[in-house]
Design an enzyme around this catalytic site. Structure first.
Site, PDB file in Angstrom:
ATOM      1  N   HIS B 132     115.475 -82.305  56.632  1.00  0.00           N
ATOM      2  CA  HIS B 132     114.219 -82.143  55.901  1.00  0.00           C
ATOM      3  C   HIS B 132     114.485 -82.546  54.442  1.00  0.00           C
ATOM      4  CE1 HIS B 132     111.010 -79.826  53.873  1.00  0.00           C
ATOM      5  NE2 HIS B 132     110.381 -79.806  55.040  1.00  0.00           N
ATOM      6  N   ASP B 209     120.967 -75.158  57.323  1.00  0.00           N
ATOM      7  CA  ASP B 209     119.545 -74.982  57.037  1.00  0.00           C
ATOM      8  C   ASP B 209     118.904 -74.366  58.274  1.00  0.00           C
ATOM      9  OD1 ASP B 209     116.816 -75.180  56.762  1.00  0.00           O
ATOM     10  OD2 ASP B 209     116.798 -77.295  56.167  1.00  0.00           O
ATOM     11  N   GLN B 212     114.111 -73.692  60.593  1.00  0.00           N
ATOM     12  CA  GLN B 212     113.430 -73.803  61.891  1.00  0.00           C
ATOM     13  C   GLN B 212     114.142 -73.023  62.982  1.00  0.00           C
ATOM     14  OE1 GLN B 212     110.541 -75.208  62.533  1.00  0.00           O
ATOM     15  NE2 GLN B 212     110.231 -76.037  60.472  1.00  0.00           N
ATOM     16  N   LYS B 235     108.126 -68.947  57.552  1.00  0.00           N
ATOM     17  CA  LYS B 235     108.245 -69.542  58.891  1.00  0.00           C
ATOM     18  C   LYS B 235     108.722 -68.510  59.913  1.00  0.00           C
ATOM     19  CE  LYS B 235     109.482 -74.059  57.011  1.00  0.00           C
ATOM     20  NZ  LYS B 235     108.446 -75.071  57.232  1.00  0.00           N
ATOM     21  N   CYS B 373     108.070 -84.289  56.140  1.00  0.00           N
ATOM     22  CA  CYS B 373     109.118 -84.212  55.118  1.00  0.00           C
ATOM     23  C   CYS B 373     110.470 -84.686  55.638  1.00  0.00           C
ATOM     24  CB  CYS B 373     109.232 -82.799  54.546  1.00  0.00           C
ATOM     25  SG  CYS B 373     107.813 -82.322  53.578  1.00  0.00           S
TER      26      CYS B 373
HETATM   27  C1  LIG Z   1     114.359 -77.748  58.527  1.00  0.00           C
HETATM   28  C2  LIG Z   1     113.631 -77.349  57.291  1.00  0.00           C
HETATM   29  N1  LIG Z   1     114.308 -77.201  56.140  1.00  0.00           N
HETATM   30  C3  LIG Z   1     113.691 -76.837  55.002  1.00  0.00           C
HETATM   31  C4  LIG Z   1     112.353 -76.592  54.939  1.00  0.00           C
HETATM   32  C5  LIG Z   1     111.722 -76.201  53.655  1.00  0.00           C
HETATM   33  O1  LIG Z   1     111.257 -74.885  53.714  1.00  0.00           O
HETATM   34  P1  LIG Z   1     110.328 -74.300  52.560  1.00  0.00           P
HETATM   35  O2  LIG Z   1     109.200 -75.278  52.390  1.00  0.00           O
HETATM   36  O3  LIG Z   1     109.874 -73.008  53.081  1.00  0.00           O
HETATM   37  O4  LIG Z   1     111.156 -74.196  51.318  1.00  0.00           O
HETATM   38  C6  LIG Z   1     111.602 -76.725  56.123  1.00  0.00           C
HETATM   39  C7  LIG Z   1     110.151 -76.463  56.118  1.00  0.00           C
HETATM   40  O5  LIG Z   1     109.320 -77.309  56.350  1.00  0.00           O
HETATM   41  C8  LIG Z   1     112.259 -77.112  57.309  1.00  0.00           C
HETATM   42  O6  LIG Z   1     111.564 -77.264  58.437  1.00  0.00           O
END
Ligand SMILES: Cc1ncc(COP(=O)(O)O)c(C=O)c1O
Ligand SMILES: Cc1ncc(COP(=O)(O)O)c(C=O)c1O
Lengths: 139, 415, 415, 139
Positions: B132, B209, B212, B235, B373
């Site tokens: 992401h 990370d 998800q 999430k 993203c």
């Molecule tokens: C795999 C992953 N990493 C990071 C993020 C970023 O999370 P946040 O927007 O809550 O900071 C997301 C959210 O879309 C994600 O799916």
């Protein structure tokens, strides 16, 4: 027809539909039958980038009136562009600059107008008006 | 498959679960909402909403520094929330749980703090091709600043990390590896335990990370042995504006503070400042107290259902939907890893995801369209974007049926 | 003074206002809560709590990137919240309002981003002797990193900035000035308009820490002409975990992004990233959506009462309490500036603030004791800490009477 | 008396009070009459720093038993220290190490035990026990 007359025509057209699904069907039809931009005009500087879909918009001055042609990678966006072209194309720069475009509100397209809305109908209108301003300045 | 279906579904009382989520009874465009955008943000059970409500109505005070009762009570509650998270991740210490404002903030904190002492010009950082943006940009930015090199673990067409290639990327200049546990676009569950073991055999720390992952699977940071693990509250059925950075004590002690201000210090003079112990050293300013409390309530909620049951049920939804979607002419699923969670990205030949998403929305079905993203991943697959349906445990097969039926109608309209 | 009292009090229907704040009816240690810790965090009106509740129950979705209705609706609502804040501060553009997680985060963002291009070794930054740690440490840290010099505007014994000395501190190496609008410990209202004018006459930008100002006074950033203005939601009767960095468009365009990730970009490849326009460039990751919505609700709430009326009433409370406290033997008020808001710090000769705070709490009265995150200020006054009573517009003279009476009893117990 | 007996005595003492205000009065009295640390022992290494108040704690071994003396800048904290000293002082290191200190819970002092509680009763107990462990190791 004046811009306002075309706008009213469109509003009537859209009022005939029972739900938004039908309106979208209409938009899709409009998109499919839109006056297409020539390939050679699909350049980076004609590109209006949205987050989700993009629009190429080209304008020419013919007999004091602006003629727009356009394309988009998404068909619904294309339908909206087609609506805009139907309203604004073949009018003088000044008429285009002065247009209020109330029909957008009336047919309920405003929800596509939010500042962050992905397709950027707003940026499209802005670009069309900017072109008009440029032509007006030149003449 | 029908048999499996009934048997696993019985594990969860979906009717009762759905009643816990007020928004699920909402109508959108005159239609009953079908919410398949859980990968973007999950809906909140009433117990989370009530916890926030109670906080503001009855408990609100600033924490850590007050001698009065309200402040003491909420300090204890906030620290209990930290302990709830610690236990949920099976972290060794509560002070290994740092509250942040979200995954993105956690990665930025780590990248910035880690770089200060540990990254020199010429050093290397490894991420993967399916990250992401929030796990790309902070590393990319610091590589630019420090003149370091960002290396990318490639993926197969199915959307799986190529582990052999990963091993080749590692050099004695590799300083940290940051990979996603589960891909938000593809649904792939990565073999992070293996990745961590390989990295540790060369003494390289690993950040996972988990944005998800935490909504779908149980995570045991000690068993994984990861050095850092990050995720977002929103999430995980919790509030917006709160997230977590888990870090091994040894690492967190070593790293310098990131944001500084009230709460991060022992003593301050204009000449010199002595920083506080963990985790306060990383928690500058008044925290998102309602966020911490709400996140703990969310974790309590999913634990009363049980993540194993949730995973089993969601797997069933995944198979069911995959099966149905594959039958649609011209539809192509992007991300076909063997190990997946209930996230399905797809495209339909000749049609733009945006058009499909817009029309589905007209019928009350919320999916996400676009690049999610993960633009580099889109470049890899050569598509401008996909349509993504991501399921949570409150979704049902009936909803999937409705979705597939509507999708076919929409495709017909657009063709 | 009695006459003034009645006349101004009539401006506000305090009974009705108090009914808007559920927590005010709470009992603490068997006594009716008297909440005089508003400087630490303010209580929330039911309209704010309801806005958050409604968000989670009916509107929750991720913003900015979704084509579906929920996402669009909440995107509009979130951007409307930004506009509410813009109007409240009279900023020129909505995109000059950057959402952060609080004052501390805002200062850190600014210090870090500003330093990247604008601070070199030998440069100077000016803050004041009455700053909160959150407006000291970020600058102190960056001065250390960049080998720059932190200069301190001195204060008088009364707790007022010495403007003559400030002017002498300015040199052609001064790159930025960061001062608090109102001191959280002393209550002093600083002459920031004058400070900004002086700074601008030498082309130096000014950041104002408005954390303690926005709850008490109207702020017009265009009239002040400040370059940056920061504050927290939770002190402004809004939610925790949300704050604001206002910056002039010209500055925000010039400054590099701070945290990066989802939402901050136009395009990403592994080689290069193109950043988004304002304000998204500074808002990485999923924002605290409920926080933004709740903060706007808080601003709407105080605007229905009116900040002028609030200021007048609070001034009355200040005079009333000051008057009563001054009569107590051995009690010394710290901070006697001519221009003050309703914040009173004091010490009692021979007694420790902690003892007084603990006993007041037993009687249901919440005050703050300690250094209030202004240790250098404590050093200046040569005290380990103070007792601080800070009043909001929902406090009353009856509460002050009760407080003063209890304080006298407590002092007797301790002597 | 054993540690437990002293604890019970204190619990009974505290049960006599009607409200916490009276308990605090009692704590204040205890604080005022506490065996004070000698000035020369008020060194940095004897200092237990809380956010709000600080405690100096000194211990000596006399005839196999630990004798604690202390001081604090806040009188309520001093009262709590006095209670702790009354319970633990004049016992062997092993007895101190083994003590459960249930009385703290029973008299309702636990709310002062939260990890972030400013006066750091917890750090105080920790220090007293650490001293005992050190003496036990030496003997
Ligand atoms: C795999 C992953 N990493 C990071 C993020 C970023 O999370 P946040 O927007 O809550 O900071 C997301 C959210 O879309 C994600 O799916
Ligand atoms: C003047 C001042 N600045 C900054 C802060 C820090 O605010 P926050 O803790 O909300 O980040 C405070 C809060 O105590 C304050 O009073």
């Amino acid at each position: 027809m004046t811009i306002e007359e075309i706008e009213n025509e469109i509003v009537e057209e859209f009022e005939m539909f029972e739900d938004w699904m039908q309106r979208y069907e209409h938009l899709i039809d409009l998109g499919k039958s839109m006056p297409m931009i020539e390939e050679k005009n699909k350049t980076e500087d004609k590109l209006i980038k949205g987050c989700q879909s993009q629009v190429w918009m080209h304008s020419e001055l013919k007999d004091g009136k602006i003629v727009y042609t356009a394309d988009s990678d998404a068909i619904i966006t294309k339908g909206m562009v087609a609506l805009m072209i139907r309203v604004l194309s073949n009018h003088t720069p000044q008429e285009i600059i002065d247009s209020k475009l109330d029909f957008i509100e009336k047919i309920g397209l405003t929800k596509h107008l939010s500042p962050t809305r992905s397709n950027g109908l707003l940026s499209m209108i802005k670009q069309m008006k900017l072109d008009a301003i440029a032509y007006a300045a030149k003449s | 498959m029908t048999e499996l279906k009934t048997s696993t579904s019985l594990l969860l009382n979906i009717e009762a679960i759905r009643a816990d989520f007020p928004i699920l009874s909402r109508k959108v465009n005159g239609k009953q909402l079908i919410y398949f955008d859980n990968g973007a943000t999950a809906q909140k059970p009433v117990s989370v909403i009530d916890a926030i409500d109670t906080y503001y109505k009855n408990q609100n005070a600033n924490i850590h520094r007050g001698v009065h009762t309200l402040s003491q009570e909420i300090t204890v509650a906030y620290e209990n929330a930290r302990t709830t998270i610690q236990k949920h991740l099976n972290a060794k210490h509560a002070h290994e749980i740092v509250f942040t404002s979200g995954t993105t903030a956690s990665v930025n904190l780590l990248a910035s703090s880690f770089a200060k002492k540990n990254i020199q010009a010429g050093d290397e950082i490894i991420i993967s091709a399916m990250e992401h943006h929030s796990n790309i940009l902070p590393w990319q930015q610091l590589c630019e600043e420090k003149d370091a090199l960002l290396k990318i673990i490639p993926i197969s067409k199915e959307g799986e990390l190529i582990i052999d290639e990963f091993e080749k990327l590692i050099s004695n200049k590799t300083k940290i590896i940051a990979v996603t546990h589960i891909s938000n676009t593809l649904g792939t569950i990565n073999p992070i335990k293996k990745i961590i073991a390989i990295a540790h055999s060369k003494n390289i720390p690993v950040m996972i990370d988990g944005a998800q992952a935490v909504p779908h699977t149980a995570v045991d940071v000690q068993e994984l042995d990861c050095d850092f693990y990050v995720f977002s509250g929103h999430k995980l059925f919790g509030p917006t504006g709160v997230g977590v950075l888990y870090g091994k004590e040894k690492w967190l002690n070593e790293l310098p503070p990131y944001q500084v201000g009230g709460g991060t210090i022992k003593t301050v003079t204009f000449e010199k400042t002595e920083y506080a112990d963990l985790p306060l050293k990383f928690e500058a300013g008044t925290p998102h107290i309602a966020g911490g409390i709400g996140l703990a309530a969310a974790i309590d909620y999913i634990n009363t259902i049980g993540l194993e049951k949730i995973a089993a049920y969601e797997h069933e939804l995944l198979l069911y939907a995959t099966d149905a979607l594959q039958k649609i002419d011209g539809l192509k699923i992007i991300g076909t890893a063997k190990n997946k969670v209930s996230v399905i990205s797809f495209i339909v030949e000749g049609l733009h995801p945006f058009d499909i998403g817009t029309l589905l929305d007209q019928m009350g079905i919320a999916v996400r369209t676009g690049h999610h993203c993960t633009q580099p991943l889109m470049q890899f697959y050569g598509v401008p974007g996909t349509i993504r349906a991501s399921f949570a445990f409150y979704n049902t097969k009936q909803e999937i049926d409705e979705f597939v039926k509507t999708l076919m109608r929409v495709i017909n309209m657009l063709k």
